[in-house]
Design a protein around this motif. Structure first.
Motif: not given
Length: 104
Positions: A23-37
């Motif tokens: 998408q050629q964009r930054w997502i700022e001030n994010a939290r990774i809340i889950d990883l599945e696969g």
């Protein structure tokens, strides 16, 4: 390796900025809340038209181009930054090898 680092950031509940390649964009001030696969769930907020919106997105691991995190920040303006001389003398770190004047 990216998967392990994302898992660690998720476990530490650290705030990050994520670049999405597709998408050629930054997502700022994010939290990774889950990883599945190969799916990563991130949560972040945006301020649109004087309204704060909360977002939760699931992105594929392969679409993540970069992940950054803030290490430190310094206030703007006229705030004075504390330096080592401002510390109490008992807490100041002294050089290991004091300067010596050798006069021969």
């Amino acid at each position: 390796m990216l998967h392990r680092k994302l898992y660690q950031l998720c476990a530490d509940d650290r705030e990050v900025c994520i670049f999405l390649r597709d998408q050629q964009r930054w997502i700022e001030n994010a939290r990774i809340i889950d990883l599945e696969g190969d799916l990563v769930t991130i949560r972040y907020e945006t301020d649109e038209d004087e309204e704060i919106c909360s977002w939760e997105e699931m992105v594929r691991l392969e679409s993540i181009g970069a992940v950054t995190q803030k290490l430190a920040s310094v206030p703007r303006g006229n705030a004075e930054i504390a330096i080592s001389e401002d510390c109490p003398e008992a807490e100041q770190i002294r050089p290991r090898f004091p300067d010596t004047n050798i006069d021969s």
